[in-house]
Structures are given as structure tokens and as C-alpha cells.
Scaffold this motif. Sequence first.
Motif, short mmCIF file in Angstrom:
data_model
loop_
_atom_site.label_atom_id
_atom_site.label_comp_id
_atom_site.label_asym_id
_atom_site.label_seq_id
_atom_site.Cartn_x
_atom_site.Cartn_y
_atom_site.Cartn_z
N LYS A 1 -11.18 36.67 36.00
CA LYS A 1 -12.22 35.95 36.75
C LYS A 1 -12.11 34.44 36.50
N ASP A 2 -12.15 33.69 37.60
CA ASP A 2 -12.12 32.21 37.58
C ASP A 2 -10.82 31.63 37.03
N SER A 3 -9.78 32.45 36.89
CA SER A 3 -8.52 31.95 36.34
C SER A 3 -7.57 31.44 37.41
N GLY A 4 -7.79 31.85 38.66
CA GLY A 4 -6.86 31.51 39.72
C GLY A 4 -5.59 32.34 39.70
N LEU A 5 -5.57 33.38 38.85
CA LEU A 5 -4.39 34.22 38.70
C LEU A 5 -4.62 35.59 39.32
N GLU A 6 -3.54 36.21 39.74
CA GLU A 6 -3.60 37.55 40.32
C GLU A 6 -2.58 38.44 39.66
N SER A 7 -3.04 39.60 39.17
CA SER A 7 -2.15 40.59 38.57
C SER A 7 -2.83 41.94 38.69
N ALA B 1 -16.80 40.86 25.07
CA ALA B 1 -18.18 41.07 25.49
C ALA B 1 -18.87 39.74 25.78
N ASN B 2 -18.41 38.67 25.12
CA ASN B 2 -18.98 37.34 25.34
C ASN B 2 -18.09 36.48 26.23
N LYS B 3 -16.79 36.47 25.91
CA LYS B 3 -15.87 35.65 26.70
C LYS B 3 -14.45 36.10 26.42
N SER C 1 -3.80 36.65 26.35
CA SER C 1 -5.16 36.45 25.84
C SER C 1 -5.31 37.36 24.64
N ALA C 2 -5.47 36.79 23.46
CA ALA C 2 -5.43 37.61 22.25
C ALA C 2 -6.26 37.00 21.13
N SER C 3 -6.72 37.85 20.24
CA SER C 3 -7.41 37.44 19.02
C SER C 3 -7.45 38.63 18.08
N PHE D 1 -9.21 44.70 34.91
CA PHE D 1 -10.56 44.89 34.38
C PHE D 1 -10.48 45.61 33.04
N LEU D 2 -11.26 45.14 32.07
CA LEU D 2 -11.24 45.68 30.72
C LEU D 2 -12.57 46.34 30.38
N ALA D 3 -12.51 47.33 29.52
CA ALA D 3 -13.70 48.02 29.03
C ALA D 3 -13.35 48.70 27.72
N THR D 4 -14.34 49.26 27.06
CA THR D 4 -14.09 50.10 25.89
C THR D 4 -14.60 51.51 26.17
N LEU D 5 -13.91 52.46 25.62
CA LEU D 5 -14.31 53.86 25.69
C LEU D 5 -14.65 54.28 24.26
N TYR D 6 -15.91 54.53 24.02
CA TYR D 6 -16.37 54.76 22.66
C TYR D 6 -17.07 56.11 22.56
N LYS D 7 -17.04 56.67 21.36
CA LYS D 7 -17.65 57.97 21.15
C LYS D 7 -19.11 57.81 20.76
#
Length: 726
Positions: free
Chosen positions: A198-204, A254-256, A244-246, A177-183
Motif C-alpha cells: 500500500k502506497d508504495s507505487g509497486l506492483e507484485s 500490525a503497526n507499520k 522489508s524485514a526486521s 497481503f500479509l496476515a498471521t494464522l494463530y491458534k
Amino acid sequence: MTVRAKKFTPEALLSAPRRSAGLPNSDASKVLYSVSTYSFDKHAKTSEIRVLDVKSQETSLVTDKSGSSEPQWLDDETVLLLHEDEGGVTHVKVGPADDFKDKSYIAGTIDGPVGNVKLTSIDNTTFGVAVTGKAKLNGDLFNPEKASKPHTTGRVYTSLFVRHWDHYVTENRNAIFLATLYKEGDQYKLSGLINALKDSGLESPIDPFGGTDNFDISVHGLVFTAKDPVLNPATHTKTNIYLSASNTFWLDIANKIPEFFQVPIYNFEGASSSPVWDKEGKSIAFLSMKTDGYESDKNQLFVIPDYVSPGWVQHLFPGSTGKGSWDRSPQSITWGNKILYVTAEKEGRTNLFLTPASAFLDGAHSSSPHLLVKGGSINDVKVLESGALFVSSSSLIDNSLYSLIPADHSTRISQGRNAYTLPVDESAVDPASTELTAAYVSSNSRGGSSFGLSRRQLDEFYWPGSAPNTSIHAWVVKPSNFDPDQKYPLAYLIHGGPQGAWTDSWSTRWNPAIFAEQGYVVVCPNPTGSTGYGQDFVDAIQNQWGGLPYEDLVNGFEYIEKNVPYVDTERAVALGASYGGYMMNWIQGHDLGRKFKALVTHDGVFSMTSQLASEELYFPFHDLGGPLWSNSSSWAEWDPSRFLDNWATPHLIIHSELDYRLTMNEGLSAFNVLQTKGIPSQFLTFPDENHWVLKPENSLKWHEVVLDWINSYVGLAKYTEVKSKN
């Protein structure tokens, strides 16, 4: 530790503070860590998060609140940690390290249990955050305290992996699970969690032992390892690296989540592990094995030089055959400044090696990395802003050591200087020595002295192996009051695996010093199949479970008889767990079994056909040369139950009910045979333990039963009788 143990007993072992790997601030002037202590008087465990001031060697409490864990530095003074609370929720708390109790605050609350927290700095006021937890089928975080209870306990399965390690497999799967911690103003806030898988069929991470080593995050993305979704995990070990990178990853999620890319590793079909981003978030390093179905194949090192071109993968130290020119199997990776640091076993130690960036960026391949730090067993490495290394390690006599390798280490090594050694204690650094000794930072047990232990108790020797051109290495642990003119009974300890090893490292489950302090000379051999002596030595175990390793142990016993005058082999006992337990059952049916006064089998194999009840079938399929129905002769050849006519030595059997790797029937079968034949025997079981005995009270019972059993056969006082008099 503040109190010195009068003698290193099971109580001293199990109640000693257990300290995590250290987490230094930017210059290692302060070290953040967690520590837990068990009290047999109160029958309770206390956990604390503390900060060590390195200069003064004094520690201060961050928090001792139950449920607090996984501390991380946000800056040199500010700490983030997780706190479990009622209802199964997890608070993310932030506060100053020196006044956390009064000035910490909740930055966000997560509706479920999570762990394995990782942070990456995005800018001056924002961090990327990753945690892991169980996800429901719809991708939401699973909270067991809020889950509806079914009206039936029945479960239906249509494929393998009904159960794993110590639990039945359910529909809930591990996820990142991902999130941001912002001031916001003077305080940090946590954004909502996003299930990256989610919906990837992968487990880690990968059950049962996967954690932070299974994934990593950077300013540019997420990289992780997961089982190949097409292959059944019970019969295959293949795992893949996914990226998964950009350039704007933390805004994009936040969108995908950017689409996953499966990293191609040509001609490598085994397990891939330990993906790690470099400091700039540009390059990625990871490990991979060639062979599917073989969990102990050699790890080899790979690098993706630029995440923008993830299909460009460089194989470091490939050699001419693809087996790798470096005959070590690295276990972990840490990035430095254009340097890769890897840990790997070498002859009973877990050492630290380095390779410069030129090994992959300029194509200037050397045949192997350089040995940087040797001695003990290194379990964690952190790179400071200066380039110095903060190293966490342990040894056979020290349960936690923090050390510092200076920033000029790569220059010194390139000049051909010797590798650094880990300091024994604060006084171990000798400026006049030609050896490069790492700087002492802190020892949890004061170099073992808090336990009454010292390096003087340790020795090691070799004897000729049963296979041509091999030598068998063994650690030797002597009593702290050892007198070379006396004779001591032998405790012959056989490790599990079989692809494992006795290393110079601490253990709370099988600690050789516990047996030594009872009055034994403990010999811990690494026979054929052991790791750390080259991959050919590891691979030689295949189709040889009761062959070459058994002969190595026979040779070792004869070597001790002829060459170690302070050992009384007429008063010898042998003990082993897992594969070591198999070997105890095998020894019982063969000539070596008559050399011992008593044997101890912990969770061992009794019958090879019973391995079909194990969850990870790839293991016996590989080591025994195929499934039972296609290679029955190998399964039969190494089956201990074929030699029951020879069983005669007194034997303690230990097997716990939650062991789904080697099922409970293995232990019961062995005990039933012993009892039916009238052989002195005992059976110890725990309904709430798995392949290991982890709960302190259960572990104390384990030690009491084991020590009483072996002591009574070699003329030593039973442990519980001595304990009751003190």
C-alpha cells in the motif's frame, strides 16, 4: 489415471487428470496435491485435492468442493486451503487431511479473491501468511463481484501498457497481503489482511505470469520483485528486488510495514526474479539479468548472506567479464541446508543443479554448480527435514512424475559420482546399475503407459548449425506402433519464443505425441535462438529472425532427407506458434516452403510493422536492433509480408481475438492474402482465447481442425472422420 487410453488422442490428452506439483509432508510419507479432470461427455471440469499415501500408493480425497485450491500442510496431518465462495469472498479452511469434509472449519474469511498462498512458521502456534490479489487505489482488496459498475465503457490512457497479454490494464494492481494464522484453543484463526504494498507505487506479482515465484516470506520478513516504478514496463524489463524485514517483523506489521529496501545489484539493469529466503530466514537468494529490454538475457545467481545487511550482495559464478562463468540460465531456486538448488535447461531438458554454501559464504567460488538430476523437465523441488529432495517433473510421455533424491546426494556428487536420473517407472530402479537413479514415488500416467506411450518412441539427433561451431539438437517422437521398415510422413514442429526450446516435458497445447499417434514422425528442432545451449546461442537470434534459424531448419530438413530412412519427406508438413508461426509465414515465402504439403500458423507474425501494436514493445525493439524509426532496415529485412509473391503452399491460419501480444490482424492479413491468391487455406479463430488456446472444448476444436488439415495433405485419414466411426 484409472482407465488406459486405447490410443493417445486429443480427447485422451485433454481429459486426462492434470496433477499439480506434489507437496510432501515432513518425511514424504504423504503427498498433497490438486488434480483436475475434464469430461467431454458432461462438458464440465471437476477438481479435487487429494493425498497420496506413498507406501500403499493409494490416494484419499481431501475435498472435491468446487472453488477449493492451493492446499498447504500446517503439520504432517493438517491441511490449509483456500475456498472461493459466493460474493467473491475467499474462506481460509483448516482441517485434518484424512477427514477434511467433516472436521474442517473456516479459520478466516477474506473479502475478495486471493491466491498464491505462502506460509512460514513463526512459533509453535503461529504462522505468517501471504496471499496475493488485486488492490484498489486506496489499497483495499478488490472484489469484482461487489464493485460498482460504471455507466460507460470508455477508458482514457496517458501512457503505454493500454492492454497486456489478454486484458486491458485498469487502476487495480496486484498486491501482496500479509496476515498471521494463530491458534486459539484447538483451532486456528486468521488475522486481518494487511496490504504490504500500500502506497508504495509497486506492483507484485508481475503480470501476466507472476505468482509465488515473485515473492517469499520468512520469520523475519518479506522479499519480492517488482517492475521499476520509474520506467515504463512496455519498453523496459527492469525489475528490482525489494526487502522489508526486521527481527520482529510479524509483530511490527500490525503497526507499520518495515520500510522497503531496494537491493542494489550493481551493473545489472535487467529483470530480477525468484527471491527466496533460506530455512532460517537469514539469507536470500535471487536471480538477475544484466540487460534492460531483453527478457531472454541470462539469469545469474545472487545471494544476500544476511538480511540485516541487505546491501551486501554476493554474485555467484561471476566470471571475469561479468557475463557469468556458468553458461546456463537458472529458472528457479530452492534452499537446502547450506545448499542452493537451481533448475536450468541443458540440451532439451530442465535439470537440477546444486551449489554448496562455500560458493558464497567462504569465497571458495567454483566455476559452476554441480549437475545433480538430469532427464525430463523438473518443475518443482521440496527439501525434506532429512535433507532428501522431493522432485516433481514431467516428460514428453509422462504428464506428472514424483521422485525422491536421497539425503546423501551432496556427498555422492562431491565424490564425483554421476548425476541422478529420473525413473521411468516403479521398476526402473536397478540396484546393480552404476547410474544413480532417483527413487520412484508416483507417476500420474504410469510412465506414459496409461496413454499408450513409452520412452521407446523418443529419439534425438543433431545436425551442423548454420553458424560456425554450432550443432542443432532436435527431439524425435515416433508412433507407438513404429516400424523402422516403414516410411512415415514428417511433422516439423517449430517452437515459439524465439528464445525458447522443445524440452523433454509435457504439454497440453503442443504435444508432439498427439501428432505421432496420427502416424507422423515428429521432429522438434531447437535452432539458433533456442535456450539451453549456451547464452551465445540464444543471443545470436538478434537481427537474425529469418536468417540463422531459417538456415538451421533448411539444414535440418536436408539432414532428415539424407539420414533418416523411415521419414518420407515427400509427405511433410510444418507447424508453429508465436515465433514458430512467424517462421511458418517466413518459410511460406522462401524455398523451404515448397518442400511441405501444408503449413499451420498459430498466432504468428505477418508484418513486422504490426509489432508496434504489441503490448511489450521492448521485445521487437531488442530483437530487431532498435525501434522501427531508428532501424527500419532490420524490420524490413525480416518481414514475412515482403515475400508474398512466393506464397503457394496450402496454409491453415489460427488466431484468437484476445491475443494482445500478436494482434488478430496478423492472422486475418495472412488469411486474406492466401484467399486472394487462391491458395487453399482455412482460418480458425476463438473470440475467448488469448495467445494460447486453453479451454478444453476450444482446444479439442483446435486439434480437430489442425489434424484434419495436415492429414488430408499427406494421405492420412482425417481425424474427425476416424473419430466419427469409433
